[in-house]
Scaffold this active site. Structure first.
Site, PDB file in Angstrom:
ATOM      1  N   ASP A   1       4.597  13.001   1.875  1.00  0.00           N
ATOM      2  CA  ASP A   1       3.974  14.017   2.730  1.00  0.00           C
ATOM      3  C   ASP A   1       5.075  14.913   3.291  1.00  0.00           C
ATOM      4  OD1 ASP A   1       4.948  11.909   4.204  1.00  0.00           O
ATOM      5  OD2 ASP A   1       3.067  11.453   5.217  1.00  0.00           O
TER       6      ASP A   1
ATOM      7  N   GLU B   1      -0.513  14.617   9.013  1.00  0.00           N
ATOM      8  CA  GLU B   1      -0.686  14.357  10.448  1.00  0.00           C
ATOM      9  C   GLU B   1      -2.063  14.768  10.957  1.00  0.00           C
ATOM     10  OE1 GLU B   1       1.199  12.640  12.193  1.00  0.00           O
ATOM     11  OE2 GLU B   1       3.185  12.700  11.265  1.00  0.00           O
TER      12      GLU B   1
HETATM   13 ZN    ZN Z   1       3.051  10.711  11.892  1.00  0.00          ZN
HETATM   14 ZN    ZN Z   2       4.021   9.952   9.045  1.00  0.00          ZN
END
Ligand code: ZN
Ligand code: ZN
Length: 429
Positions: A84, A154
């Protein structure tokens, strides 16, 4: 003594040492230039450029800023590696020479500081390094590799956005999906388990309706402040009184807003809360209890209408496939000294990594890589002060670059080769 897997991994990982300065430069660059969820344009550009240079077939703009690199290298399984890329609206306080000083504009139009406070910058560097090494060392393996750089972890939207954008229609279906996260633990060490690895998380908003009035005339009002206060207190009884001592969940009210002035009874109150759970049945019972309590407290107050309950975000529970998890664990134990590989419990943190395996109906494995200076960690452990080490999302979160960087590259390569490596590809699942 090295087995065949060890030899393959050793061969692929041989140039890592030489590659480290470039990877470190990538890491500190991404750290100094964090981007909010779904705004990862610069980071995605770096990832795409890196994959192209390594010889991958690259598609950018998948689900917004997602990047997919595919490397076809003969017959064999398909392995997807995922990192990510997003940062958080946190003001960095680490004092690091490569600390972020940047602001960004969030979705609500507010200017906020931005920081890689969750370590996704490390994840980007890990995957970039592993992708390059596996491309360079392609003589040692056979199959297809997909490197996926995901936006918006997130906010629990990135994995979904990539899937909705046709990730699983336009790219080869993986036989296994692998991902990892940096966390507070001794750098150079790896932790994981089969079964549940990350909790399910649900964020809800409850809008309570009352009737506003002058503060001196409570009889004319239906006071949403009292309604909200009673609701918040009653919500505490879900975990304390409705779950068994053997069941685990968290119900946290993180935001409670009502009114503007001491002598005005407002019309409405807003509660925002977060639920963590490790069992789908417990999760459903907790969510049902929240709705029941909110409705009943509103009714008890004589509210003019029932509360409005909205889901803000929802992360699936992360479950490591038993057989694939064993295979990853064995590959780590083959490659690393025994003291560096640990079996951990599930964490109360949540991840949208699980969405990929769920959507594709294929096994997924997620694990943790330590990022804390080993001496600092050992001292904190000895004095019982591990909770004082700044953890993910803290403005002081600062993983040490070495050996965190090399360890996360090694784990990705070693785990990928547990499927792709020659001599392991035919091993029983
Ligand atoms: Zn995080
Ligand atoms: Zn994370």
């Amino acid at each position: 003594m090295e087995n065949r897997l060890g030899q393959g991994a050793g061969q692929v990982l041989a140039p890592l040492k030489q590659m480290l300065p470039a990877l470190e430069a990538l890491y500190t660059d991404v750290h100094a230039h964090p981007e909010l969820s779904m705004q990862e344009h610069r980071t995605a550009g770096l990832a795409a450029e890196h994959l192209r240079a390594a010889g991958y077939d690259v598609t950018a703009g998948v689900g917004g800023t997602g990047v997919v690199g595919v490397l076809r290298n003969g017959p064999g399984p398909t392995v997807m590696l995922r990192a990510d890329m997003d940062a958080l609206p946190v003001k960095e306080m680490t004092g690091l020479p490569y600390a972020s000083t940047l602001d960004a504009v969030d979705r609500e139009g507010r200017t906020v500081p931005v920081m890689h406070a969750c370590g996704h910058d490390m994840h980007v560097a890990w995957l970039a390094g592993a992708a390059s090494l596996l491309a360079q060392g392609r003589a040692a393996w056979s199959g297809t590799l997909a490197a996926v750089f995901q936006p918006g972890e997130e906010t629990a939207e990135g994995a979904r956005a990539m899937l909705d954008d046709g990730l699983y229609k336009h790219f080869p279906k993986p036989d296994v999906i692998l991902g990892q996260h940096v966390m507070v633990a001794s750098a150079g060490e790896v932790g994981g388990r089969t079964g549940t690895i990350t909790s399910a998380a649900d964020s809800l908003q409850i809008r309570l309706f009352g009737r506003g009035a002058h503060g001196s005339m409570p009889q004319a009002s239906i006071d949403p402040v009292v309604m909200a206060a009673a609701t918040v207190m009653r919500l505490q009884t879900i975990v304390a009184r409705e779950l068994s001592p053997n069941e685990a969940a968290v119900v946290t009210v993180g935001s409670l807003q009502a009114g503007t002035k001491e002598n005005v009874i407002p019309d409405e109150a807003l509660i925002k809360l977060n639920v963590r759970s490790y069992d789908p049945k417990v999760r459903q019972r907790v969510l049902d209890a929240i709705a029941r309590i909110a409705n009943a407290e509103a009714a008890a107050s004589g509210a003019p209408r029932p509360p409005e309950i909205t889901t803000l975000d929802s992360y699936p529970m992360g479950v490591n496939d038993d057989s694939a998890g064993e295979r990853v664990g064995n590959s780590f134990r083959d490659y690393f000294p025994a003291a560096r590989v640990h079996r951990t419990g599930p964490t109360s943190a949540s991840e949208d990594f699980g969405s990929f395996g769920q959507a594709w109906q294929v096994p997924a494995v997620f694990w943790f890589v330590g990022g804390t200076d080993p001496d600092t960690y050992a001292a904190a452990s000895a004095s019982g002060e591990i909770n004082k080490i700044p953890s993910n999302h803290s403005p002081y979160f600062a993983p040490v670059i070495h050996p965190t960087l090399e360890t996360g590259v090694e784990t990705l390569v070693v785990a990928a080769l547990a499927w792709l490596g020659k001599g392991t590809a035919a091993a029983p699942a």
